[in-house]
Scaffold this active site. Sequence first.
Site, mmCIF file in Angstrom:
data_model
loop_
_atom_site.group_PDB
_atom_site.id
_atom_site.type_symbol
_atom_site.label_atom_id
_atom_site.label_comp_id
_atom_site.label_asym_id
_atom_site.label_seq_id
_atom_site.Cartn_x
_atom_site.Cartn_y
_atom_site.Cartn_z
ATOM 1 N N LYS A 284 23.152 12.248 18.357
ATOM 2 C CA LYS A 284 23.642 11.926 19.708
ATOM 3 C C LYS A 284 23.728 10.413 19.992
ATOM 4 C CE LYS A 284 22.345 16.412 21.506
ATOM 5 N NZ LYS A 284 21.541 17.064 20.489
ATOM 6 N N ASP B 128 23.538 28.915 18.243
ATOM 7 C CA ASP B 128 24.642 28.885 19.211
ATOM 8 C C ASP B 128 25.954 28.452 18.576
ATOM 9 O OD1 ASP B 128 23.952 26.273 18.736
ATOM 10 O OD2 ASP B 128 23.624 25.719 20.831
ATOM 11 N N ASP C 297 30.243 24.833 19.489
ATOM 12 C CA ASP C 297 28.853 24.975 19.915
ATOM 13 C C ASP C 297 28.885 25.684 21.267
ATOM 14 O OD1 ASP C 297 26.456 24.545 21.324
ATOM 15 O OD2 ASP C 297 26.059 22.673 20.300
HETATM 16 N N1 GDD Z 1 12.697 28.092 18.546
HETATM 17 C C1 GDD Z 1 13.233 27.010 19.139
HETATM 18 N N2 GDD Z 1 12.405 26.124 19.766
HETATM 19 N N3 GDD Z 1 14.577 26.849 19.119
HETATM 20 C C2 GDD Z 1 15.078 25.740 19.710
HETATM 21 C C3 GDD Z 1 14.277 24.793 20.376
HETATM 22 C C4 GDD Z 1 12.860 25.006 20.395
HETATM 23 O O1 GDD Z 1 12.071 24.228 20.958
HETATM 24 N N4 GDD Z 1 15.093 23.823 20.870
HETATM 25 C C5 GDD Z 1 16.350 24.165 20.531
HETATM 26 N N5 GDD Z 1 16.346 25.340 19.847
HETATM 27 C C6 GDD Z 1 17.497 26.061 19.297
HETATM 28 C C7 GDD Z 1 18.582 26.292 20.355
HETATM 29 O O2 GDD Z 1 18.407 27.576 20.966
HETATM 30 C C8 GDD Z 1 19.860 26.220 19.532
HETATM 31 O O3 GDD Z 1 20.208 27.497 19.010
HETATM 32 C C9 GDD Z 1 19.494 25.289 18.369
HETATM 33 O O4 GDD Z 1 18.072 25.229 18.318
HETATM 34 C C10 GDD Z 1 20.050 23.870 18.559
HETATM 35 O O5 GDD Z 1 19.575 23.378 19.797
HETATM 36 P P1 GDD Z 1 20.578 22.832 20.894
HETATM 37 O O6 GDD Z 1 19.775 22.474 22.091
HETATM 38 O O7 GDD Z 1 21.722 23.747 21.073
HETATM 39 O O8 GDD Z 1 21.029 21.468 20.199
HETATM 40 P P2 GDD Z 1 22.381 20.653 20.385
HETATM 41 O O9 GDD Z 1 23.539 21.556 20.505
HETATM 42 O O10 GDD Z 1 22.177 19.658 21.467
HETATM 43 O O11 GDD Z 1 22.437 19.838 18.993
HETATM 44 C C11 GDD Z 1 22.274 20.523 17.771
HETATM 45 O O12 GDD Z 1 23.449 21.241 17.421
HETATM 46 C C12 GDD Z 1 24.630 20.439 17.198
HETATM 47 C C13 GDD Z 1 25.749 21.367 16.749
HETATM 48 O O13 GDD Z 1 25.941 22.397 17.623
HETATM 49 C C14 GDD Z 1 21.941 19.481 16.680
HETATM 50 O O14 GDD Z 1 21.615 20.187 15.506
HETATM 51 C C15 GDD Z 1 23.135 18.549 16.435
HETATM 52 O O15 GDD Z 1 22.853 17.679 15.321
HETATM 53 C C16 GDD Z 1 24.384 19.380 16.114
HETATM 54 O O16 GDD Z 1 25.511 18.511 15.969
HETATM 55 MG MG MG Z 2 23.817 23.596 20.746
#
Ligand code: GDD
Ligand code: MG
Length: 334
Positions: free
Chosen positions: A160, A109, A218
């Site tokens: 977080k 994303d 993001d």
């Molecule tokens: N296959 C799979 N299975 N993908 C997953 C799963 C899962 O269980 N959970 C999350 N994802 C994918 C999401 O679709 C997304 O593309 C990516 O992993 C990150 O998950 P998010 O849920 O979007 O995480 P976030 O935005 O809260 O936090 C992450 O991204 C931030 C930057 O955008 C972390 O990596 C943070 O450290 C980072 O700062």
């Molecule tokens: Mg994200």
Amino acid sequence: MSDERLRAIVLVGGLGTRLRPITYTVPKQLIPLAGQPVLYHVLDLLPRNVEEATLACGYKAEAIEAYLTAHPHRVKTRVVRESQPLGTGGAMRNAASGASDPFFLLNGDVISGIDLTQMLAFHREKGAFGTMSLAEVEDPQPFGVAVLDGEERITRFVEKPPRAEAPSRWINAGVTIWSREVLEQIPDRVPLSFESEVMGSVLSKGIYGFCLRSFWEDAGTPAGILHAQRLLFDHPRKDRLAARSQLEGAQVLPPVAIGRGCHADGAVVGRYVTLGQEVRLGQGARVEDSILMDGVEVGPGARIQGSIVGPGQSIPSGTVLEGRCVGSTPEGVS
Ligand code: GDD
Ligand code: MG
């Protein structure tokens, strides 16, 4: 080393809870921004020497597979499904068969202008075990936060943190490069968060921070999606076909991306608007800074601003939508 073939893993299996109700019907990676789905823009970050991207899919994997079959990307893709959500760490491990050394790992994303060829050169110069791209943000709380030493090595990483406890404003931008050895640190078939449960234990191996100078967002929240769309419109890539911007019967204020088969009748569309296919806009409707997905119908005089409207939704005449996500909620979910 220039003809080296590398692989990437892209995490695309999250539930997209922050984008409900849209994500009840469409996985967040298929929401169109500036005329193309989030996933298209993420795959577009990969350099030419990436021979294959493995998509770690879970939630709505079949929709992602169908999209890639209908619209193959220039980067060859392979879908690996998981039967239960494995979290970022478990998903990465599950999709790791055949990973190159090193390999790219991308959150599915992330919208950015990051140059992964430069990032790979940095990774090699540093002799890094891992390299994490870092973006500087006002509010680091919803992200993973990194602290760097004078050599750009990450000395601390907190996922977080409460706002007052964030140790810096440099956050994990969701694009990393890893030595294949990192996979040995992740148990197989166990749900876990890479950022919360693995990062801490690999820091001592030498993880470096590659500070971004490009745009970054993001696309995981409504505000993030719309900001990401504005960034994409404002930074068009020269190697990509420009999105269609004609819409007969409408006053168009660019930049906009108009899908096939749209009809308008005296409407005003723009700036920063994506219309999917077969969208219909009634007399005097106005749409700005928004995304209207396939088959949306907007009644006469309606005004839509800063909103995302899911496929097939009808917006009655005269409605004012501001900062809203409109979509179908499945029965039994409140
Ligand atoms: N296959 C799979 N299975 N993908 C997953 C799963 C899962 O269980 N959970 C999350 N994802 C994918 C999401 O679709 C997304 O593309 C990516 O992993 C990150 O998950 P998010 O849920 O979007 O995480 P976030 O935005 O809260 O936090 C992450 O991204 C931030 C930057 O955008 C972390 O990596 C943070 O450290 C980072 O700062
Ligand atoms: Mg994200």
